[in-house]
Design an enzyme around this catalytic site. Structure first.
Site, PDB file in Angstrom:
ATOM      1  N   TYR A  31      89.969 153.538  74.826  1.00  0.00           N
ATOM      2  CA  TYR A  31      90.758 153.388  73.593  1.00  0.00           C
ATOM      3  C   TYR A  31      90.106 152.379  72.649  1.00  0.00           C
ATOM      4  CZ  TYR A  31      94.799 151.937  70.711  1.00  0.00           C
ATOM      5  OH  TYR A  31      95.643 151.612  69.666  1.00  0.00           O
ATOM      6  N   SER A  77      92.776 149.063  65.346  1.00  0.00           N
ATOM      7  CA  SER A  77      93.574 148.166  66.189  1.00  0.00           C
ATOM      8  C   SER A  77      92.815 146.859  66.306  1.00  0.00           C
ATOM      9  CB  SER A  77      93.747 148.770  67.583  1.00  0.00           C
ATOM     10  OG  SER A  77      94.268 147.806  68.485  1.00  0.00           O
TER      11      SER A  77
HETATM   12  P1  NAD Z   1     103.280 156.507  68.408  1.00  0.00           P
HETATM   13  O1  NAD Z   1     103.211 157.054  69.776  1.00  0.00           O
HETATM   14  O2  NAD Z   1     104.608 156.413  67.780  1.00  0.00           O
HETATM   15  O3  NAD Z   1     102.339 157.346  67.426  1.00  0.00           O
HETATM   16  C1  NAD Z   1     101.176 157.987  67.862  1.00  0.00           C
HETATM   17  C2  NAD Z   1     101.284 159.439  67.451  1.00  0.00           C
HETATM   18  O4  NAD Z   1     100.042 160.095  67.724  1.00  0.00           O
HETATM   19  C3  NAD Z   1     102.331 160.227  68.203  1.00  0.00           C
HETATM   20  O5  NAD Z   1     103.589 160.139  67.596  1.00  0.00           O
HETATM   21  C4  NAD Z   1     101.771 161.645  68.177  1.00  0.00           C
HETATM   22  O6  NAD Z   1     102.434 162.426  67.216  1.00  0.00           O
HETATM   23  C5  NAD Z   1     100.321 161.471  67.740  1.00  0.00           C
HETATM   24  N1  NAD Z   1      99.414 162.160  68.661  1.00  0.00           N
HETATM   25  C6  NAD Z   1      98.879 161.700  69.810  1.00  0.00           C
HETATM   26  N2  NAD Z   1      98.102 162.648  70.379  1.00  0.00           N
HETATM   27  C7  NAD Z   1      98.154 163.732  69.552  1.00  0.00           C
HETATM   28  C8  NAD Z   1      97.573 165.027  69.583  1.00  0.00           C
HETATM   29  N3  NAD Z   1      96.729 165.403  70.573  1.00  0.00           N
HETATM   30  N4  NAD Z   1      97.878 165.911  68.595  1.00  0.00           N
HETATM   31  C9  NAD Z   1      98.714 165.537  67.586  1.00  0.00           C
HETATM   32  N5  NAD Z   1      99.265 164.320  67.480  1.00  0.00           N
HETATM   33  C10 NAD Z   1      98.995 163.428  68.461  1.00  0.00           C
HETATM   34  O7  NAD Z   1     102.575 155.070  68.445  1.00  0.00           O
HETATM   35  P2  NAD Z   1     102.039 154.082  67.297  1.00  0.00           P
HETATM   36  O8  NAD Z   1     101.885 152.790  67.963  1.00  0.00           O
HETATM   37  O9  NAD Z   1     102.831 154.195  66.070  1.00  0.00           O
HETATM   38  O10 NAD Z   1     100.582 154.650  67.031  1.00  0.00           O
HETATM   39  C11 NAD Z   1     100.070 154.908  65.740  1.00  0.00           C
HETATM   40  C12 NAD Z   1      98.655 154.379  65.626  1.00  0.00           C
HETATM   41  O11 NAD Z   1      98.690 152.966  65.685  1.00  0.00           O
HETATM   42  C13 NAD Z   1      97.730 154.827  66.753  1.00  0.00           C
HETATM   43  O12 NAD Z   1      96.473 155.179  66.208  1.00  0.00           O
HETATM   44  C14 NAD Z   1      97.601 153.584  67.607  1.00  0.00           C
HETATM   45  O13 NAD Z   1      96.383 153.558  68.288  1.00  0.00           O
HETATM   46  C15 NAD Z   1      97.682 152.514  66.544  1.00  0.00           C
HETATM   47  N6  NAD Z   1      97.998 151.178  67.045  1.00  0.00           N
HETATM   48  C16 NAD Z   1      99.206 150.919  67.600  1.00  0.00           C
HETATM   49  C17 NAD Z   1      99.466 149.635  68.085  1.00  0.00           C
HETATM   50  C18 NAD Z   1     100.792 149.275  68.717  1.00  0.00           C
HETATM   51  O14 NAD Z   1     100.917 148.180  69.271  1.00  0.00           O
HETATM   52  N7  NAD Z   1     101.785 150.129  68.696  1.00  0.00           N
HETATM   53  C19 NAD Z   1      98.501 148.641  67.954  1.00  0.00           C
HETATM   54  C20 NAD Z   1      97.284 148.932  67.379  1.00  0.00           C
HETATM   55  C21 NAD Z   1      97.048 150.211  66.914  1.00  0.00           C
END
Ligand code: NAD
Ligand code: MG
Length: 297
Positions: free
Chosen positions: A202, A189
């Protein structure tokens, strides 16, 4: 909305804030978001760049992982997705979309804070899909806390286990199966470099993911395997309204980016495709930012 590939001003291509408050319990569901995120369901077009590959994507039910899963299937890969059992409704949609491309889809519900499950989900992928060529570590836990005093040991532990320990457990189980030409892609991130006050634990894990992946890339290239990091900025996913941000920040989410809006998951999928494909044959140990030129996510 015009076709995604048509030349246009990208600032107006997708919804802009303000958004409605939309609190959800963690883990959030993409199907309850308003507006619904674009994961490429009708908009991503493939061109055979991953034909015959076998991919495992953690958190492939929603958000960035779902966009990668749809894109990989359209590029010709068989795809396994891991997710929490509470996310079955989101996951079913992704499994159907992969199947609609004529590719094999494997659903892996379970909690990756459990080491035994991390090992098992890799074994199941290898046996069901017949191998593993692409590993996308994308699942993540993000819950904001206003002060350091509010981050309990349980909170801290869950963030570390989901974002760092699971990365290690899954990578360790997967590496013996990866042939030359295979690729690992991790998801950090912008928080790794520009942490928000409310995302102490985080942000720490996201910096750790960058260091881990860079170190890993130095080992794996000795076997012809590449490893890279994607570092997203603000993306419109269920992570944010389900406790990743306070609701007042959800309302204005993405506003501070140069685009005046958050990214949609499909807008980052091409980077996951590139890094997985043989077109990235000289790319390893790198961090790819897709931040909308924004500092907060
Ligand atoms: P999202 O909630 O759609 O995806 C995150 C997924 O993590 C969930 O769908 C879930 O299936 C999985 N997860 C969480 N805890 C878990 C567990 N204990 N066991 C199994 N699965 C688990 O959100 P997203 O934004 O698509 O996140 C995906 C990645 O992108 C993450 O690593 C997040 O930190 C990163 N990210 C997102 C953003 C943003 O703005 N959305 C920004 C920077 C980084
Ligand atoms: Mg989800």
């Amino acid at each position: 909305m015009s076709d995604r590939m048509t030349m246009q001003d990208p600032r107006g291509q997708y919804p802009r804030p303000p958004f409605a408050e939309q609190p959800q319990a963690e883990p959030g569901l993409a199907r309850l978001m308003e507006p619904r995120p674009d994961h490429g369901e009708t908009s991503y077009r493939g061109s055979g760049r991953l034909t015959g590959r076998k991919a495992l994507i953690t958190g492939g039910d929603s958000g960035i992982g779902r966009a990668a899963a749809i894109a990989y299937a359209r590029e010709g890969a068989d795809v396994a997705i891991s997710y929490l059992p509470a996310e079955a409704r989101d996951a079913e949609e992704v499994i159907a979309l992969i199947g609609a491309e004529g590719r094999r889809a494997l659903a892996l519900p379970g909690d990756i804070t459990d080491e035994a499950w991390c090992k098992a989900l890799v074994q199941r992928t290898v046996s069901d899909l017949g191998g593993l060529d692409i590993l996308v570590i994308n699942a993540g836990h993000q819950q904001y806390h206003n002060a350091v005093s509010e981050v309990s040991s349980e909170d801290f532990d869950r963030t570390m286990k989901t974002n760092l320990y699971a990365l290690h457990w899954i990578t360790k189980a997967a590496t013996p199966h990866l042939p030359p030409g295979a690729a690992i892609i991790t998801t950090a991130s912008v928080q790794a470099y520009d942490p928000s006050a409310i995302l102490l634990d985080y942000a720490t894990t996201k910096a750790g993911i960058v260091a881990y992946t860079k170190a890993l890339s130095k080992q794996l290239i000795e076997r012809g395997v590449r490893a890279n990091v994607v570092a997203p900025g603000p993306f419109w996913t269920a992570l944010q309204p389900s406790g990743g941000q306070p609701q007042d920040k959800v309302k204005t989410f993405g506003e501070q980016s140069a685009f005046g809006r958050p990214g949609q998951p499909v807008e980052i999928a091409p980077v996951y495709v590139l890094l997985a494909s043989q077109e990235a044959s000289y790319i390893t140990g790198e961090v790819y930012g897709v931040t909308g030129s924004a500092g907060v996510a």
